[in-house]
Design a protein around this motif. Sequence first.
Motif, PDB file in Angstrom:
ATOM      1  N   VAL A 147       2.998  -0.065   8.354  1.00  0.00           N
ATOM      2  CA  VAL A 147       2.215  -0.066   9.593  1.00  0.00           C
ATOM      3  C   VAL A 147       1.973   1.377  10.029  1.00  0.00           C
ATOM      4  N   ARG A 148       3.017   2.196   9.989  1.00  0.00           N
ATOM      5  CA  ARG A 148       2.904   3.612  10.373  1.00  0.00           C
ATOM      6  C   ARG A 148       1.906   4.326   9.465  1.00  0.00           C
ATOM      7  N   ARG A 149       2.008   4.090   8.160  1.00  0.00           N
ATOM      8  CA  ARG A 149       1.126   4.724   7.180  1.00  0.00           C
ATOM      9  C   ARG A 149      -0.337   4.352   7.435  1.00  0.00           C
ATOM     10  N   ARG A 150      -0.559   3.130   7.907  1.00  0.00           N
ATOM     11  CA  ARG A 150      -1.917   2.647   8.178  1.00  0.00           C
ATOM     12  C   ARG A 150      -2.415   3.012   9.571  1.00  0.00           C
ATOM     13  N   GLY A 151      -1.604   3.760  10.313  1.00  0.00           N
ATOM     14  CA  GLY A 151      -2.024   4.214  11.635  1.00  0.00           C
ATOM     15  C   GLY A 151      -1.754   3.217  12.756  1.00  0.00           C
ATOM     16  N   GLY A 152      -0.962   2.186  12.478  1.00  0.00           N
ATOM     17  CA  GLY A 152      -0.641   1.186  13.496  1.00  0.00           C
ATOM     18  C   GLY A 152       0.580   1.571  14.299  1.00  0.00           C
ATOM     19  N   ASP A 153       1.026   0.648  15.123  1.00  0.00           N
ATOM     20  CA  ASP A 153       2.187   0.857  15.985  1.00  0.00           C
ATOM     21  C   ASP A 153       3.412   0.188  15.361  1.00  0.00           C
ATOM     22  N   PRO A 154       4.306   0.964  14.761  1.00  0.00           N
ATOM     23  CA  PRO A 154       5.473   0.374  14.098  1.00  0.00           C
ATOM     24  C   PRO A 154       6.493  -0.236  15.051  1.00  0.00           C
ATOM     25  N   THR A 155       6.276  -0.093  16.367  1.00  0.00           N
ATOM     26  CA  THR A 155       7.180  -0.733  17.329  1.00  0.00           C
ATOM     27  C   THR A 155       6.634  -2.076  17.798  1.00  0.00           C
ATOM     28  N   SER A 156       5.433  -2.444  17.363  1.00  0.00           N
ATOM     29  CA  SER A 156       4.828  -3.711  17.760  1.00  0.00           C
ATOM     30  C   SER A 156       5.298  -4.835  16.842  1.00  0.00           C
ATOM     31  N   ARG A 157       6.119  -5.727  17.387  1.00  0.00           N
ATOM     32  CA  ARG A 157       6.622  -6.850  16.594  1.00  0.00           C
ATOM     33  C   ARG A 157       5.463  -7.687  16.050  1.00  0.00           C
ATOM     34  N   GLN A 158       4.401  -7.834  16.844  1.00  0.00           N
ATOM     35  CA  GLN A 158       3.244  -8.614  16.392  1.00  0.00           C
ATOM     36  C   GLN A 158       2.591  -7.962  15.170  1.00  0.00           C
ATOM     37  N   GLU A 159       2.383  -6.633  15.204  1.00  0.00           N
ATOM     38  CA  GLU A 159       1.789  -5.948  14.048  1.00  0.00           C
ATOM     39  C   GLU A 159       2.683  -6.096  12.815  1.00  0.00           C
ATOM     40  N   LEU A 160       3.979  -5.988  13.018  1.00  0.00           N
ATOM     41  CA  LEU A 160       4.915  -6.122  11.899  1.00  0.00           C
ATOM     42  C   LEU A 160       4.847  -7.525  11.299  1.00  0.00           C
ATOM     43  N   GLN A 161       4.902  -8.543  12.161  1.00  0.00           N
ATOM     44  CA  GLN A 161       4.853  -9.916  11.667  1.00  0.00           C
ATOM     45  C   GLN A 161       3.514 -10.205  11.000  1.00  0.00           C
ATOM     46  N   ASP A 162       2.416  -9.739  11.587  1.00  0.00           N
ATOM     47  CA  ASP A 162       1.095 -10.000  11.018  1.00  0.00           C
ATOM     48  C   ASP A 162       0.953  -9.346   9.640  1.00  0.00           C
ATOM     49  N   LEU A 163       1.385  -8.085   9.519  1.00  0.00           N
ATOM     50  CA  LEU A 163       1.276  -7.414   8.218  1.00  0.00           C
ATOM     51  C   LEU A 163       2.215  -8.055   7.200  1.00  0.00           C
ATOM     52  N   GLY A 164       3.410  -8.427   7.623  1.00  0.00           N
ATOM     53  CA  GLY A 164       4.329  -9.113   6.715  1.00  0.00           C
ATOM     54  C   GLY A 164       3.741 -10.414   6.211  1.00  0.00           C
ATOM     55  N   GLN A 165       3.187 -11.207   7.112  1.00  0.00           N
ATOM     56  CA  GLN A 165       2.574 -12.481   6.719  1.00  0.00           C
ATOM     57  C   GLN A 165       1.379 -12.245   5.806  1.00  0.00           C
ATOM     58  N   ALA A 166       0.551 -11.247   6.121  1.00  0.00           N
ATOM     59  CA  ALA A 166      -0.616 -10.933   5.280  1.00  0.00           C
ATOM     60  C   ALA A 166      -0.167 -10.475   3.891  1.00  0.00           C
ATOM     61  N   SER A 167       0.918  -9.718   3.810  1.00  0.00           N
ATOM     62  CA  SER A 167       1.433  -9.250   2.513  1.00  0.00           C
ATOM     63  C   SER A 167       1.927 -10.407   1.671  1.00  0.00           C
ATOM     64  N   VAL A 168       2.592 -11.359   2.304  1.00  0.00           N
ATOM     65  CA  VAL A 168       3.069 -12.551   1.595  1.00  0.00           C
ATOM     66  C   VAL A 168       1.885 -13.377   1.113  1.00  0.00           C
ATOM     67  N   ALA A 169       0.874 -13.526   1.965  1.00  0.00           N
ATOM     68  CA  ALA A 169      -0.290 -14.338   1.611  1.00  0.00           C
ATOM     69  C   ALA A 169      -1.128 -13.687   0.504  1.00  0.00           C
ATOM     70  N   ALA A 170      -1.277 -12.359   0.550  1.00  0.00           N
ATOM     71  CA  ALA A 170      -2.157 -11.664  -0.396  1.00  0.00           C
ATOM     72  C   ALA A 170      -1.566 -11.605  -1.801  1.00  0.00           C
ATOM     73  N   ASP A 171      -0.332 -11.153  -1.925  1.00  0.00           N
ATOM     74  CA  ASP A 171       0.288 -10.992  -3.246  1.00  0.00           C
ATOM     75  C   ASP A 171       1.804 -10.919  -3.065  1.00  0.00           C
ATOM     76  N   PRO A 172       2.453 -12.069  -2.971  1.00  0.00           N
ATOM     77  CA  PRO A 172       3.887 -12.060  -2.669  1.00  0.00           C
ATOM     78  C   PRO A 172       4.734 -11.325  -3.715  1.00  0.00           C
ATOM     79  N   ARG A 173       4.356 -11.433  -4.983  1.00  0.00           N
ATOM     80  CA  ARG A 173       5.122 -10.734  -6.029  1.00  0.00           C
ATOM     81  C   ARG A 173       5.033  -9.218  -5.829  1.00  0.00           C
ATOM     82  N   ALA A 174       3.820  -8.710  -5.618  1.00  0.00           N
ATOM     83  CA  ALA A 174       3.644  -7.268  -5.413  1.00  0.00           C
ATOM     84  C   ALA A 174       4.405  -6.802  -4.167  1.00  0.00           C
ATOM     85  N   PHE A 175       4.408  -7.630  -3.124  1.00  0.00           N
ATOM     86  CA  PHE A 175       5.140  -7.306  -1.903  1.00  0.00           C
ATOM     87  C   PHE A 175       6.636  -7.160  -2.197  1.00  0.00           C
TER      88      PHE A 175
END
Length: 177
Positions: free
Chosen positions: A40-68
Amino acid sequence: GLVVCFAGEIGSGKSSASRRLADDLGWPRVAFGDYIREEVRRRGGDPTSRQELQDLGQASVAADPRAFCEAVLAHVGFEPGSNLLLDGIRHVEILGLVTELVRPSACKLIYLSADEEERLRRVSARDSAEADFARANAHLVEADLRGSLPDLADELIDATVSPEHVVSRCCDALQSF
């Protein structure tokens, strides 16, 4: 080698327990949450936002769970056959992939449980308002935590007790593995 995965709902104490165990055992530790925070930090987001963390985590699982999973393991330099403490399993599919990726290390799951009142107390003392706890607790990423993961755990630990007792129970579980 042994890879011990930790799962539990927000505020259950999994990060505190896995950090303490890493210190006590001298084992490496990696957390899905720490990896996601850096992304999140690398992408310019707010690493203290639980919502951003959960959303990116869910998107990573959905996109390519093995790569994640591979990226999280690489983040700590994990080599199959060695020991590792892995904090933040939130999906049955991710547990299966981690089990596969760490072979020949054995993979075990410890699930820490605490009632909602205790978890809210811990999270509020840490960094979040009650409204964010309710929103975060209802996020899609939390679904397997209440459903399937406790049933798959090699060890269920009541995390409403003192942190020292939780770590002691985790040590007992590691010896039984």
